[in-house]
Design a protein around this motif. Structure first.
Motif, PDB file in Angstrom:
ATOM      1  N   TRP A 131       1.600  -5.046 -10.689  1.00 12.04           N
ATOM      2  CA  TRP A 131       0.611  -4.080 -10.194  1.00 12.04           C
ATOM      3  C   TRP A 131       1.255  -2.724  -9.917  1.00 12.04           C
ATOM      4  O   TRP A 131       0.705  -1.674 -10.277  1.00 12.04           O
ATOM      5  N   LEU A 132       2.423  -2.740  -9.300  1.00  8.47           N
ATOM      6  CA  LEU A 132       3.120  -1.477  -9.036  1.00  8.47           C
ATOM      7  C   LEU A 132       3.608  -0.844 -10.332  1.00  8.47           C
ATOM      8  O   LEU A 132       3.569   0.385 -10.488  1.00  8.47           O
TER       9      LEU A 132
ATOM     10  N   ARG B   1       2.872   1.723  -3.415  1.00  8.41           N
ATOM     11  CA  ARG B   1       2.038   2.275  -4.493  1.00  8.41           C
ATOM     12  C   ARG B   1       1.714   3.741  -4.234  1.00  8.41           C
ATOM     13  O   ARG B   1       1.649   4.551  -5.160  1.00  8.41           O
ATOM     14  N   ARG B   2       1.535   4.094  -2.978  1.00  2.80           N
ATOM     15  CA  ARG B   2       1.198   5.472  -2.624  1.00  2.80           C
ATOM     16  C   ARG B   2       2.352   6.423  -2.934  1.00  2.80           C
ATOM     17  O   ARG B   2       2.127   7.569  -3.344  1.00  2.80           O
TER      18      ARG B   2
ATOM     19  N   TRP C  88       0.838  -1.207   0.000  1.00  6.55           N
ATOM     20  CA  TRP C  88       0.000   0.000   0.000  1.00  6.55           C
ATOM     21  C   TRP C  88       0.871   1.254   0.000  1.00  6.55           C
ATOM     22  O   TRP C  88       0.626   2.198  -0.763  1.00  6.55           O
TER      23      TRP C  88
ATOM     24  N   LEU D 249       4.890   5.906  -5.207  1.00  4.72           N
ATOM     25  CA  LEU D 249       5.585   5.607  -6.451  1.00  4.72           C
ATOM     26  C   LEU D 249       6.027   6.874  -7.179  1.00  4.72           C
ATOM     27  O   LEU D 249       7.126   6.924  -7.740  1.00  4.72           O
TER      28      LEU D 249
ATOM     29  N   ALA E  91       1.188   1.305 -12.113  1.00  4.65           N
ATOM     30  CA  ALA E  91       0.871   2.578 -11.459  1.00  4.65           C
ATOM     31  C   ALA E  91       2.003   3.591 -11.581  1.00  4.65           C
ATOM     32  O   ALA E  91       1.876   4.716 -11.091  1.00  4.65           O
ATOM     33  N   GLU E  92       3.115   3.218 -12.201  1.00  2.00           N
ATOM     34  CA  GLU E  92       4.243   4.132 -12.319  1.00  2.00           C
ATOM     35  C   GLU E  92       3.958   5.210 -13.364  1.00  2.00           C
ATOM     36  O   GLU E  92       3.055   5.072 -14.183  1.00  2.00           O
TER      37      GLU E  92
END
Length: 910
Positions: A526-527, A468-469, A465, A471, A530-531
């Motif tokens: 998943w990460l 990802r927050r 969490w 990144l 989100a980049e």
């Protein structure tokens, strides 16, 4: 001593009075000059809009310079805007001179420069009058109170109660004097004299006196009980910290020191952990509030450090501490960090270094609850896990408190690592039984496994969490969370497997490792999505994929035997290489390279792949072929694929790994066959060494060919290394260590195809072939070295073959030498010299011609030095006749060669 203190106080009073009068005079002059400046029409608009700047004093100002500065100010300016004027509102705030905000006033008239000698005298005067006098005065006041009490004791004038009352009254008077001086508008009008703030020094002296009086009332005379003394000392300390709001950070430090010393000074018959840590919580909260209001980093760090030391002292003094007390105090510590010290808006790109202290001591508390045997048996691990969870929550809430994350991860890893060397751990390995003796296990399986599962899930959930927050920014923070999201669960899994599982094969832990492998790989994808930009493959994604690779490594060791683990580990290098077709993540190539390192580690630990007792004695068809050959093929395929996608350093590592394992495959199969199916550490024979040499020379030729087809630094350097290693092996092993002339090893009964054929003639042909093939493709020295090496091998083969012809199967030098054999060597060397000369001319090789000259020179020396004394009769004559004929023939050959060369040159010129 008391008289000296009184004199010091009087002198201090006179100096302060004199300085105050001078300052009053300066202020009066300032007001009159301000009126004059206003009368000349100073712009009111400019004076009404002050420009706030923070003055950073460089050198202590002198009193005349202060007067000159005051002469440039305006009387129409508001009182609070003046550079040195204090108001009632300003009097309620801390007069920290280093943080005073002042307005620069433009000078109306340029004053002449002050001479250096005069400035030096004024600086000394300022230091004596403003700083030293105040410091000495504060010390004198504190000592005066103590000496007064001592004097009354020695003289017997007053009883203990009266003396303590007088000391307390004196302390209150000093505190009151400090407050009176502050409220009357006292300020320090000298740059660099912030440490000489008189109200703060008076207050500190008063607090010191009050602290001593209360302690004497309890510890010396027993007038008050422990509880009341503890309350009074704590009250004085906290009040001193609170007074720092108006008196500066130094006073807060004195109050904090007294507050932390109070529990050690007051001994109780029935100590209470709740009372101790409740008091420390109040002190920490008060110091935190003051430090936050003034942004005093040192005060906050010292508060965390001092209260943390008390936590460790408590754990060390009691056999089983009160877990609830430690949990509550840890929560208070983290709450002060997050909600008090870091309560304001913070830049997430910066790390708060003050948070290192609370994170460290809180983590040490959790570690102690997990590893100390007496505490662990009492149920400490559950409370330790709760503290770790609170540390993760604190780091999640305030990104600047990332130190809490690191210490939570470090302490968790240490807690589980220390379980691994348990008492009498037996592992049935291929080389025998391994026994690890260590401490007896204090944590039971029933508590370690569930707690490890919960902690692993907490690290994974919080890490993903937070990663990802963060990144986008800052990326390093996302990488830290991603690292601990994979590192902590993997350490827990490894520890529980080694401690409670089956080392040889454990399907339960293998299933957990497989879940982590899949989960981390999916989390990396998943990460990455989100980049910004998407699928960049940053550090956080790299951490997740590296964790997935480690989980796969653990899965193979937990689920399969030794042989299949090595083979599958080698094949694993193909997967990241294939993934580069779909994702351009930099980490993928390095994961393939990591597979090379992992397989190397496995074969270094057990070169037999499956264990010596399980290795078949059948040549070639055994576990050595797939154990070394399949990784070699996999590494080669990965290198080929990476060359078409990323084509970076990982590709070079894969090429090197493929070449190395190809050579190891051949070498291990040869050794297995030559030693009857046994892989041991015995010295190789000459036949075995000859095969290794042929493999190395062949590998050099293959690497040259591959480099010509697909240029690569690894292939180029590898081919050179193969040739150099071959030359070293031949010079050391073939010519010296394993030479049958020195070892008397059997050369075999077959006349031609014997040990000499394998150890000398075949390597000579291989060296000549590689030298010829490498011409123009490798440096000249490389081809020359191999050509000379081939000539030496051919020379050794021919000479030893002559020796075998005369001596039979065993040719040791100590068996003697006959005259015909001696003559045969001379004739042989002359014939070989002529043959090398013809070959050198035929192929245009200067190296062969030089080798021919060297060999013929050796023959000449032998004839003149050895044959002349050892040979007799016709053999001596034939030796010299043959030598002379050969030398004359060589001379005629060179003359004719040079004549043809000269004729060809003249014809070309014509």
């Amino acid at each position: 001593m008391f008289e000296i203190a009184v004199i010091a106080i009087i002198v201090l009073f006179v100096i302060i009075t004199k300085q105050q009068k001078r300052l009053n005079t300066v202020e009066a002059d300032l007001r009159s000059l301000s009126k004059v400046v206003t009368g000349f029409g100073a712009p009111a608009a400019t004076a009404s809009v002050p420009v706030e700047t923070t003055v950073q004093p460089q050198e202590p100002a002198t009193l005349p310079e202060i007067a000159e500065e005051r002469a440039d100010t305006s009387d129409d300016r508001p009182a609070e805007a003046g550079p040195w004027t204090r108001t009632a509102a300003a009097a309620s705030t801390a007069p920290d001179v280093a943080e005073m905000e002042m307005e620069p006033a433009a000078p109306a008239v340029m004053e002449p420069a002050v001479p250096a000698e005069k400035a030096g005298k004024r600086d000394i005067e300022t230091a004596l009058g403003t700083r030293w006098a105040v410091w000495v005065g504060g010390i004198a006041l504190a000592l005066g109170g103590l000496f007064l009490v001592r004097y009354t004791i020695e003289a017997g004038i007053f009883g203990p109660g009266a003396r303590l009352s007088m000391a307390g009254l004196f302390g209150l008077l000093l505190v009151g004097a400090g407050e009176f001086v502050r409220r009357t508008g006292w300020s320090v009008p000298v740059a660099g004299a912030a440490g000489a703030y008189i109200p703060a020094i008076l207050t500190a002296a008063g607090a010191f006196t009050l602290f001593g009086a209360v302690y004497a009332a309890h510890g010396v005379y027993g007038f008050i009980g422990a509880g009341f003394a503890f309350f009074l000392l704590g009250l004085i300390a906290v009040a001193t910290i609170a007074a720092a709001l108006v008196h500066g950070q130094a006073l807060a430090g004195i109050g904090l020191l007294g507050a932390l010393a109070t529990p050690a000074l007051v001994a109780s018959q029935a100590p209470s952990a709740w009372g101790l840590f409740g008091y420390l919580a109040v002190v920490l909260a008060a110091a935190g509030a003051i430090a936050r209001m003034r942004l005093w980093h040192f005060l906050m760090a010292a508060s965390f450090f001092g209260t943390g030391l008390w936590t460790l002292v408590y754990i060390g003094e009691v056999s089983v501490p009160d877990f609830a007390v430690l949990l509550v105090f840890s929560a208070v510590t983290l709450a002060v960090l997050d909600f008090v010290w870091l309560s304001g808006p913070a830049d997430e790109r910066k790390v708060d270094f003050v948070s290192i202290a609370p994170a460290f001591f809180t983590g040490i508390t959790a570690l102690a609850l997990f590893v100390v045997p007496d505490i662990t048996i009492g149920g400490g691990p559950k409370w330790a896990a709760t503290i770790v969870a609170m540390m993760l929550a604190a780091a999640l809430w305030r990104p600047a408190a990332v130190a809490a994350l690191h210490f939570a991860g470090i302490m968790t890893a240490l807690a589980y690592i220390q379980m691994m060397p348990i008492l009498d751990l037996h592992a049935e390995l291929s080389s025998g039984t391994m026994v690890l003796d260590g401490m007896a296990l204090a944590v039971s399986r029933d508590s370690a496994l569930p707690i490890g599962l919960v902690l692993g899930l907490l690290f994974i959930g919080a890490g993903l969490w937070a990663a990802r927050r963060h990144l986008a920014a800052p990326a390093w923070l996302a990488a830290m969370w991603a690292f601990w999201a994979v590192a902590a669960p993997l350490v827990i899994l490894l520890s529980t497997w080694a401690t409670f599982g089956n080392i040889e094969r454990d399907l339960l832990h293998a299933a957990l490792a497989a879940l982590l492998f899949i989960g981390f790989a999916v989390a990396g994808e998943w990460l990455s999505r989100a980049e910004q930009p998407p699928l960049k493959g940053g550090v956080a994604v790299s951490c997740m994929l590296a964790g997935s690779a480690v989980a796969w490594l653990l899965f193979l060791h937990m689920a399969f035997g030794s042989g299949m683990t090595t083979v599958l580990l080698g094949l694993s290098a193909i997967v990241p290489a294939l993934a580069t077709r779909h994702r351009s993540w930099p980490v993928l190539g390095w994961l393939s390279a990591a597979a090379v390192v992992a397989v190397l580690a496995r074969v270094a630990f057990d070169p037999t792949i499956v264990g010596a007792e399980f290795l078949s004695r059948t040549p070639v068809i055994n576990w050595l072929l797939p154990g070394y050959g399949i990784p070699a093929l996999a590494f080669g395929f990965a290198a080929w694929h990476l060359a078409r996608t990323t084509n970076g350093r990982p590709r070079l590592i894969m090429e090197a790994g493929a070449a190395l394992f190809a050579l190891l495959t051949l070498a291990m199969l040869v050794r297995h066959a030559m030693h009857g199916g046994v892989i041991d550490t015995g010295a190789p024979t000459l036949a075995e060494q000859a095969i290794y040499t042929l493999i190395a020379l062949g590998a050099g030729a293959i690497l040259v060919a591959l480099d010509m087809r697909s240029p690569s630094p690894v292939l180029r350097i590898g081919s050179l290394a193969a040739g150099v290693v071959s030359a070293a092996l031949i010079c050391v092993q073939h010519f010296m260590v394993l030479n049958p002339l020195l070892t008397d090893e059997s050369t075999g009964r077959i006349p031609v195809f014997n040990l000499l054929f394998l150890a000398y003639l075949l390597p000579a042909v291989a060296a000549f072939a590689l030298a010829w093939y490498a011409r123009g493709k490798r440096p000249k020295w490389y081809s020359s070295m191999l050509a000379v090496l081939g000539a030496l091998l051919a020379f050794a083969y021919a000479t030893l073959s002559v020796r075998r012809l005369f001596r039979g199967e065993y040719i040791a030098w100590w068996s003697g030498m006959e005259q015909v054999e001696t003559y045969s060597y001379s004739a042989l060397w002359l014939v070989m010299g002529v043959a090398l000369l013809i070959a050198g001319v035929r192929f245009g090789s200067q190296v062969l011609r030089v080798a021919s000259a060297a060999l013929i020179s050796i023959a000449v020396l032998k004839v003149f030095l050895f044959d002349m004394s050892e040979l007799e009769g016709v053999l001596r004559a034939l030796s010299f006749i043959g030598l002379g004929g050969v030398l004359i023939g060589i001379g005629l050959f060179y003359q004719r060669l040079l004549t043809h060369s000269a004729a060809g040159g003249r014809s070309s010129e014509a």
